[in-house]
Design a protein around this motif. Structure first.
Motif, PDB file in Angstrom:
ATOM      1  N   GLY A 150       0.794  -1.228   0.000  1.00 37.94           N
ATOM      2  CA  GLY A 150       0.000   0.000   0.000  1.00 37.94           C
ATOM      3  C   GLY A 150       0.819   1.266   0.000  1.00 37.94           C
ATOM      4  N   GLN A 151       2.148   1.156  -0.198  1.00 37.26           N
ATOM      5  CA  GLN A 151       3.000   2.356  -0.154  1.00 37.26           C
ATOM      6  C   GLN A 151       2.623   3.347  -1.257  1.00 37.26           C
ATOM      7  OE1 GLN A 151       7.301   1.829   0.325  1.00 37.26           O
ATOM      8  NE2 GLN A 151       7.645   3.313  -1.304  1.00 37.26           N
ATOM      9  N   ARG A 152       2.497   2.864  -2.492  1.00 37.54           N
ATOM     10  CA  ARG A 152       2.180   3.779  -3.593  1.00 37.54           C
ATOM     11  C   ARG A 152       0.794   4.386  -3.436  1.00 37.54           C
ATOM     12  NH1 ARG A 152       4.751  -0.317  -6.585  1.00 37.54           N
ATOM     13  NH2 ARG A 152       6.825   0.316  -7.282  1.00 37.54           N
ATOM     14  N   ARG A 153      -0.156   3.602  -2.987  1.00 39.09           N
ATOM     15  CA  ARG A 153      -1.508   4.121  -2.776  1.00 39.09           C
ATOM     16  C   ARG A 153      -1.489   5.248  -1.746  1.00 39.09           C
ATOM     17  NH1 ARG A 153      -3.573  -0.294  -1.769  1.00 39.09           N
ATOM     18  NH2 ARG A 153      -3.691  -0.236   0.511  1.00 39.09           N
ATOM     19  N   GLY A 154      -0.732   5.052  -0.665  1.00 34.30           N
ATOM     20  CA  GLY A 154      -0.621   6.097   0.352  1.00 34.30           C
ATOM     21  C   GLY A 154       0.072   7.338  -0.164  1.00 34.30           C
ATOM     22  N   LEU A 155       1.109   7.140  -0.993  1.00 37.19           N
ATOM     23  CA  LEU A 155       1.816   8.282  -1.566  1.00 37.19           C
ATOM     24  C   LEU A 155       0.914   9.084  -2.496  1.00 37.19           C
ATOM     25  CD1 LEU A 155       5.259   6.590  -2.331  1.00 37.19           C
ATOM     26  CD2 LEU A 155       4.868   8.439  -0.689  1.00 37.19           C
ATOM     27  N   LEU A 156       0.098   8.382  -3.306  1.00 39.57           N
ATOM     28  CA  LEU A 156      -0.818   9.079  -4.208  1.00 39.57           C
ATOM     29  C   LEU A 156      -1.868   9.865  -3.429  1.00 39.57           C
ATOM     30  CD1 LEU A 156      -1.262   6.308  -6.925  1.00 39.57           C
ATOM     31  CD2 LEU A 156      -0.184   8.549  -7.255  1.00 39.57           C
ATOM     32  N   LYS A 157      -2.382   9.267  -2.375  1.00 41.05           N
ATOM     33  CA  LYS A 157      -3.386   9.951  -1.546  1.00 41.05           C
ATOM     34  C   LYS A 157      -2.793  11.215  -0.926  1.00 41.05           C
ATOM     35  CE  LYS A 157      -6.454   9.145   2.404  1.00 41.05           C
ATOM     36  NZ  LYS A 157      -6.878   8.150   3.439  1.00 41.05           N
ATOM     37  N   ASN A 158      -1.569  11.094  -0.381  1.00 38.53           N
ATOM     38  CA  ASN A 158      -0.916  12.263   0.209  1.00 38.53           C
ATOM     39  C   ASN A 158      -0.533  13.290  -0.862  1.00 38.53           C
ATOM     40  OD1 ASN A 158      -1.156  11.414   2.818  1.00 38.53           O
ATOM     41  ND2 ASN A 158       0.993  10.841   3.082  1.00 38.53           N
ATOM     42  N   GLY A 159      -0.272  12.806  -2.093  1.00 39.84           N
ATOM     43  CA  GLY A 159       0.048  13.733  -3.176  1.00 39.84           C
ATOM     44  C   GLY A 159      -1.088  14.683  -3.464  1.00 39.84           C
ATOM     45  N   LEU A 160      -2.314  14.189  -3.407  1.00 41.88           N
ATOM     46  CA  LEU A 160      -3.478  15.057  -3.608  1.00 41.88           C
ATOM     47  C   LEU A 160      -3.585  16.081  -2.480  1.00 41.88           C
ATOM     48  CD1 LEU A 160      -6.084  12.377  -4.801  1.00 41.88           C
ATOM     49  CD2 LEU A 160      -4.826  14.033  -6.202  1.00 41.88           C
ATOM     50  N   LYS A 161      -3.271  15.641  -1.250  1.00 42.85           N
ATOM     51  CA  LYS A 161      -3.291  16.577  -0.115  1.00 42.85           C
ATOM     52  C   LYS A 161      -2.210  17.647  -0.279  1.00 42.85           C
ATOM     53  CE  LYS A 161      -3.486  14.741   3.972  1.00 42.85           C
ATOM     54  NZ  LYS A 161      -3.154  13.796   5.077  1.00 42.85           N
ATOM     55  N   LEU A 162      -1.063  17.251  -0.842  1.00 39.53           N
ATOM     56  CA  LEU A 162       0.008  18.217  -1.054  1.00 39.53           C
ATOM     57  C   LEU A 162      -0.424  19.335  -1.997  1.00 39.53           C
ATOM     58  CD1 LEU A 162       3.161  15.913  -1.373  1.00 39.53           C
ATOM     59  CD2 LEU A 162       2.758  17.637   0.376  1.00 39.53           C
ATOM     60  N   LEU A 163      -1.171  18.993  -3.003  1.00 38.73           N
ATOM     61  CA  LEU A 163      -1.632  20.004  -3.953  1.00 38.73           C
ATOM     62  C   LEU A 163      -2.516  21.044  -3.269  1.00 38.73           C
ATOM     63  CD1 LEU A 163      -2.460  17.743  -7.050  1.00 38.73           C
ATOM     64  CD2 LEU A 163      -0.473  19.235  -6.722  1.00 38.73           C
ATOM     65  N   ARG A 164      -3.252  20.612  -2.245  1.00 36.50           N
ATOM     66  CA  ARG A 164      -4.121  21.559  -1.521  1.00 36.50           C
ATOM     67  C   ARG A 164      -3.343  22.359  -0.471  1.00 36.50           C
ATOM     68  NH1 ARG A 164      -7.488  16.879  -1.369  1.00 36.50           N
ATOM     69  NH2 ARG A 164      -6.981  16.582   0.830  1.00 36.50           N
ATOM     70  N   SER A 165      -2.363  21.709   0.199  1.00 37.16           N
ATOM     71  CA  SER A 165      -1.689  22.353   1.337  1.00 37.16           C
ATOM     72  C   SER A 165      -0.468  23.171   0.940  1.00 37.16           C
ATOM     73  CB  SER A 165      -1.278  21.288   2.360  1.00 37.16           C
ATOM     74  OG  SER A 165      -2.404  20.596   2.841  1.00 37.16           O
ATOM     75  N   ALA A 166       0.222  22.780  -0.138  1.00 35.45           N
ATOM     76  CA  ALA A 166       1.462  23.469  -0.504  1.00 35.45           C
ATOM     77  C   ALA A 166       1.285  24.977  -0.676  1.00 35.45           C
ATOM     78  CB  ALA A 166       2.057  22.840  -1.775  1.00 35.45           C
ATOM     79  N   PRO A 167       0.189  25.465  -1.331  1.00 31.04           N
ATOM     80  CA  PRO A 167       0.033  26.924  -1.460  1.00 31.04           C
ATOM     81  C   PRO A 167      -0.016  27.650  -0.112  1.00 31.04           C
ATOM     82  CG  PRO A 167      -1.415  25.785  -2.992  1.00 31.04           C
ATOM     83  CD  PRO A 167      -0.841  24.737  -2.091  1.00 31.04           C
ATOM     84  N   VAL A 168      -0.594  27.013   0.906  1.00 29.22           N
ATOM     85  CA  VAL A 168      -0.655  27.638   2.239  1.00 29.22           C
ATOM     86  C   VAL A 168       0.756  27.821   2.785  1.00 29.22           C
ATOM     87  CG1 VAL A 168      -1.505  27.390   4.594  1.00 29.22           C
ATOM     88  CG2 VAL A 168      -2.910  26.607   2.669  1.00 29.22           C
ATOM     89  N   PHE A 169       1.614  26.811   2.645  1.00 23.17           N
ATOM     90  CA  PHE A 169       2.981  26.891   3.156  1.00 23.17           C
ATOM     91  C   PHE A 169       3.819  27.866   2.328  1.00 23.17           C
ATOM     92  CE2 PHE A 169       1.505  23.316   5.438  1.00 23.17           C
ATOM     93  CZ  PHE A 169       2.387  23.065   6.482  1.00 23.17           C
ATOM     94  N   LEU A 170       3.555  27.946   1.026  1.00 20.57           N
ATOM     95  CA  LEU A 170       4.296  28.880   0.181  1.00 20.57           C
ATOM     96  C   LEU A 170       3.927  30.327   0.486  1.00 20.57           C
ATOM     97  CD1 LEU A 170       4.102  26.938  -3.207  1.00 20.57           C
ATOM     98  CD2 LEU A 170       6.190  27.453  -1.915  1.00 20.57           C
ATOM     99  N   ARG A 171       2.687  30.550   0.942  1.00 21.18           N
ATOM    100  CA  ARG A 171       2.250  31.924   1.286  1.00 21.18           C
ATOM    101  C   ARG A 171       2.776  32.361   2.648  1.00 21.18           C
ATOM    102  NH1 ARG A 171      -2.814  30.199  -0.865  1.00 21.18           N
ATOM    103  NH2 ARG A 171      -3.600  29.902   1.264  1.00 21.18           N
ATOM    104  N   THR A 172       3.242  31.411   3.455  1.00 18.13           N
ATOM    105  CA  THR A 172       3.723  31.745   4.810  1.00 18.13           C
ATOM    106  C   THR A 172       5.206  31.417   4.915  1.00 18.13           C
ATOM    107  OG1 THR A 172       2.970  29.545   5.535  1.00 18.13           O
ATOM    108  CG2 THR A 172       1.487  31.415   5.911  1.00 18.13           C
ATOM    109  N   ARG A 173       5.983  31.978   3.996  1.00 20.53           N
ATOM    110  CA  ARG A 173       7.409  31.690   3.926  1.00 20.53           C
ATOM    111  C   ARG A 173       8.139  32.231   5.155  1.00 20.53           C
ATOM    112  NH1 ARG A 173      10.331  28.562   0.964  1.00 20.53           N
ATOM    113  NH2 ARG A 173      11.866  30.165   0.450  1.00 20.53           N
TER     114      ARG A 173
END
Length: 625
Positions: free
Chosen positions: A269-292
Motif C-alpha cells: 500500500g505504499q504507492r496508494r498512500g503516496l498518491l493519496k498524500n500527493g493530492l493533499k500536497l496540492l491543496r496544502s502546498a500553497p498555504v505553506f508557500l504563502r507563509t514563507r
C-alpha cells in the motif's frame, strides 16, 4: 558558543530551587492502553513533587479502553496532582491534540510527551534545572531517548540544536503560544520539525538535554520501517520545504516525492498512500508557500532528513539495573597558554557527560594562564575530581605523560583542548568495555571538522564541514601500517600505561599512533559503531597541506621507533596479516590465486595461464632487485 559562566550558572541551581515551579504536562492518546500504566508509574517516580504537576490529557478517539483507564486514573489520583484534566474527542492528530491542551496551560513550562515511553527518575528535574538556567531566548528543551538516541547532531558544548523531537520535549509556554503551537495541517510526523523551525524563525533557540532521559519504545527492532511514519514524514518534508527551503529545495522535494512512486515498495500500500498524500500536497502546498520564513536562520534539508545525522543511530543503550559499578574514568587534556577559550569548550563537553564518575586532568604546558578557569571548574560540582598541573614548557609528549601519571582512573581517555566529546561518549565506551573487560581498549567513531579559526582568544571559529573518515574495525596489522584512531576516540586501561609506558618523548607528532601500536602488540581493541566525539583540522587547504606534510615527515620517525618493537606471531598469523593488509589498504590489488582460478574456469582464457605466470614472476623479480 558556550562559556564557563553558563556552565556554572546551571550548577548553582538545584532541586530545591524548583519548589515553586509548576509544570503542565500535555498528553495525547490514541489506543494507548498498553502503555498507560508504566508511563504513569514512571511519572510518579519523578523527584519533582506531583503537586507541582498539572496533567492535561486529550484522547483522540481511542477504542481500546484508554478513555476508561484515564478517567479512572483521574478519579483515583486527582488529589496527588495539582490538577488532572481528561478530554475525549475525535482523532484530530498529534499537533491539534497538544494545541487543545496548550489552550488550558497555566504554568510557565509545558511538557509535550508520548505515552509509549518511561521517564528516568531525574528526567523532569534535569529539564527544569536547565530551563530555569537558560535565558528567555531559549524556548525548547529535548530529552535524550533510549534505547536508540535520536541520531541528529547537536552542539556538544551548550546543547544547541536546529530542531527538537516532540516525543518528549519541554517548551516555554509563552514562546509556544506566541508562535501559535503546532501546525494544524500536519496530522502526524514532521510537526515537531516545523514547530522547531518556526520557533527559530521567530528568534528562539532550542536545546538538547542528554542528562534528561526517557526510554522510548518506538521501534520493535532496529531500523524498522513504519508505514505511517514513512508516509507522514515524506508528506511533511515536502511542505516544510515550501515554507523554509530555497527554490531549489522546494523543486527538489517535489521531484523526490515523485521518485518514490517509481521505487520498489517497502510495505504493501505504499504507492496508494503516496498518491493519496500527493493530492493533499496540492491543496496544502500553497498555504505553506504563502507563509514563507521571515529570518535568515539555517533551515537544513538533507534528502528526507533535516539536521546532519550522527552515525550510529541504532546503537542500543543497555538496560540499567541501577547497581552497575561505575569505574573512575580519567579524562586527560593537554593545553598551552593563550587557549583558555577552546579549553573551556573541551571542559564543557566533559562536564556535560552522561557518565558520572570522572576525573578531569588538565596539564598546561608552559604556564598557568588557565588557573582561574580551573578553579572555577572545581566549583561546578559535576566532576568527581579535578586535577590541574601547570608545567614549564616541556612539549606535547611530556605534558601527556604528566597527565597519565596524575590519572587515578581504572580507564583513561585523552581529550586535547581543540577536541570535543558528545554527551554520551564515556557512557557508550564504558558500557562496551564492561561487556568485555579483557580488552585493552575500546574506541568509537569521530567527526573530522574542517574549522576556520577567526580568533584564538577569544575563541571564535566557523565550522565548515563534518566528515567521517575512519570506520575501521580493529585490525592490529592495519594499525601497524597507519593510524586510524583519532586520539580522543580511545578509552584504554590504565594498566597499559603502567605496563608499557606513555608517549615516546622523541615524537612530537604521531605520538598517539606509537602509543596505540605498542598497546596493540599484546592487547585487543574493539570498535563501537557510533559517532561520540569530534576533532578539528584546518579549513584552509594550504594549512591542511602543511599539517599533512609535517605528519608525513614524522611517519618515518615513528616507523623507526616501530622497527624496534617485537611481536610474537606465528607463520599462519603472518599470512593472515598479509591478506588483511591487502584487503584493507590496497584498492585494486587482486590476489594471484584468484586470477589463476578465474582463468582456469573460463576455457577461452586458459591460453593466458603460462604467459601470465611468467609475467608475474618477472614483476616479482624486478620488485626484489
Amino acid at each position: 558558543m558556550n562559556s564557563p559562566q553558563s556552565l556554572s550558572l546551571r550548577q548553582e541551581l538545584s532541586f530545591e530551587n524548583l519548589s515553586d515551579v509548576s509544570l503542565d504536562i500535555s498528553i495525547v492518546t490514541y489506543n494507548s492502553f498498553k502503555w498507560l500504566a508504566k508511563f504513569f508509574d514512571s511519572l510518579a517516580s519523578q523527584r519533582i513533587p506531583l503537586k507541582q504537576i498539572r496533567l492535561l490529557v486529550r484522547d483522540n478517539g481511542s477504542t481500546d479502553g484508554s478513555i476508561a483507564w484515564l478517567q479512572n486514573f483521574q478519579q483515583e489520583q486527582q488529589h496527588n496532582y495539582l490538577e488532572i484534566s481528561v478530554e475525549a474527542g475525535a482523532n484530530v492528530g498529534f499537533g491539534k491534540g497538544h494545541n487543545a491542551n496548550l489552550a488550558k496551560a497555566q504554568s510557565p513550562f509545558f511538557l509535550v510527551t508520548n505515552v509509549d515511553l518511561e521517564f528516568e527518575p531525574d528526567t523532569l528535574v534535569e529539564l527544569l534545572i536547565q530551563a530555569c538556567a537558560d535565558g528567555p531566548d531559549v524556548a525548547q528543551w529535548e530529552c535524550r531517548q533510549k534505547p536508540y538516541e535520536h541520531p541528529k547532531h547537536y552542539n556538544p558544548v551548550n546543547g544547541d540544536v536546529l530542531w527538537c523531537s516532540s516525543a518528549c520535549a519541554l517548551f516555554r509556554t509563552e514562546a509556544m503560544r506566541k508562535v501559535g503551537g503546532y501546525e494544524p495541517l500536519l496530522f502526524m510526523y514532521g510537526e515537531d520539525v516545523e514547530l522547531s523551525y518556526r520557533l527559530r524563525d521567530n528568534g528562539y533557540r532550542l536545546r538538547y538535554v542528554p542528562k534528561a532521559t526517557v526510554w522510548h519504545y518506538t521501534y520493535e527492532e532496529a531500523a524498522q520501517v513504519k508505514p505511517m511514519q514513512f508516509l507522514g514524514s515524506t508528506y511533511a518534508n515536502v511542505l516544510l520545504r515550501c515554507r523554509y527551503g530555497s527554490r531549489h529545495q522546494v523543486i527538489g522535494g517535489a521531484i523526490m516525492y515523485l521518485g518514490l512512486l517509481a521505487v520498489p515498495q517497502s510495505f504493501p500500500g505504499q504507492r496508494r498512500g503516496l498518491l493519496k498524500n500527493g493530492l493533499k500536497l496540492l491543496r496544502s502546498a500553497p498555504v505553506f508557500l504563502r507563509t514563507r520564513r521571515k529570518s535568515h536562520q539555517p533551515f537544513p534539508f538533507r534528502l528526507w532528513d533535516y539536521e546532519m545525522p550522527r552515525e550510529g543511530s541504532f546503537h542500543a543503550y543497555p538496560e540499567k539495573t541501577g547497581d552497575e559499578p561505575k569505574p573512575l574514568v580519567s579524562v586527560l587534556t593537554r593545553t598551552t597558554p593563550g587557549k583558555t577559550g577552546r579549553l573551556a569548550e573541551a571542559v564543557a563537553s566533559v562536564a556535560a557527560q552522561t557518565y558520572s564518575n570522572i576525573q578531569l586532568v588538565v596539564v598546561e604546558d608552559g604556564g598557568n594562564t588557565a588557573q582561574a578557569f580551573m578553579d572555577e571548574v572545581r566549583g561546578y560540582g559535576v566532576l568527581s575530581e579535578v586535577t590541574y598541573l601547570p608545567l614549564p614548557k616541556m612539549g606535547r609528549c611530556a605534558a601527556g605523560n604528566a597527565a597519565l601519571a596524575a590519572a587515578r582512573g581504572e580507564l583513561l581517555c585523552f581529550l586535547d583542548d581543540d577536541d570535543l566529546f558528545y554527551a554520551d561518549h564515556l557512557e557508550v565506551l564504558v558500557d562496551a568495555w564492561q561487556k568485555r573487560p579483557e580488552l585493552g581498549a575500546v574506541y568509537s567513531l569521530a567527526y573530522q571538522v574542517r574549522t576556520e579559526v577567526i580568533s584564538a582568544e577569544p575563541w571564535i571559529y566557523r565550522e565548515i564541514e563534518h566528515s567521517l573518515l575512519y570506520r575501521q574495525q580493529f585490525n592490529r596489522y592495519v594499525m601497524w601500517h597507519h593510524n586510524y584512531l583519532p586520539i580522543q576516540t580511545v578509552l584504554f586501561k590504565r594498566s597499559l600505561f603502567e605496563q608499557y609506558g606513555g608517549f615516546d618523548p622523541d615524537l612530537e607528532n604521531l605520538e598517539d599512533w606509537n602509543l596505540w601500536v605498542r598497546y596493540s602488540l599484546h592487547h585487543d581493541f574493539e570498535m563501537v559503531h557510533k559517532v561520540t566525539s569530534l576533532y578539528r583540522v584546518p579549513a584552509k587547504a594550504e594549512m591542511a597541506v602543511g599539517r599533512q606534510k609535517m605528519l608525513d615527515d614524522y611517519y618515518a620517525k615513528a616507523q623507526e621507533k616501530h622497527a624496534q618493537l617485537r611481536a610474537d606471531i606465528s607463520p599462519v598469523e603472518v599470512l593472515s596479516a598479509a591478506q588483511q593488509l591487502s584487503r584493507d589498504i590496497y584498492v585494486t590489488l587482486i590476489p594471484a590465486k584468484q586470477v589463476r582460478k578465474f582463468i582456469l574456469q573460463v576455457p577461452s582464457l586458459r591460453w593466458l595461464y603460462h604467459p601470465l605466470r611468467k609475467f608475474a614472476y618477472y614483476v616479482r623479480r624486478v620488485r626484489n632487485r
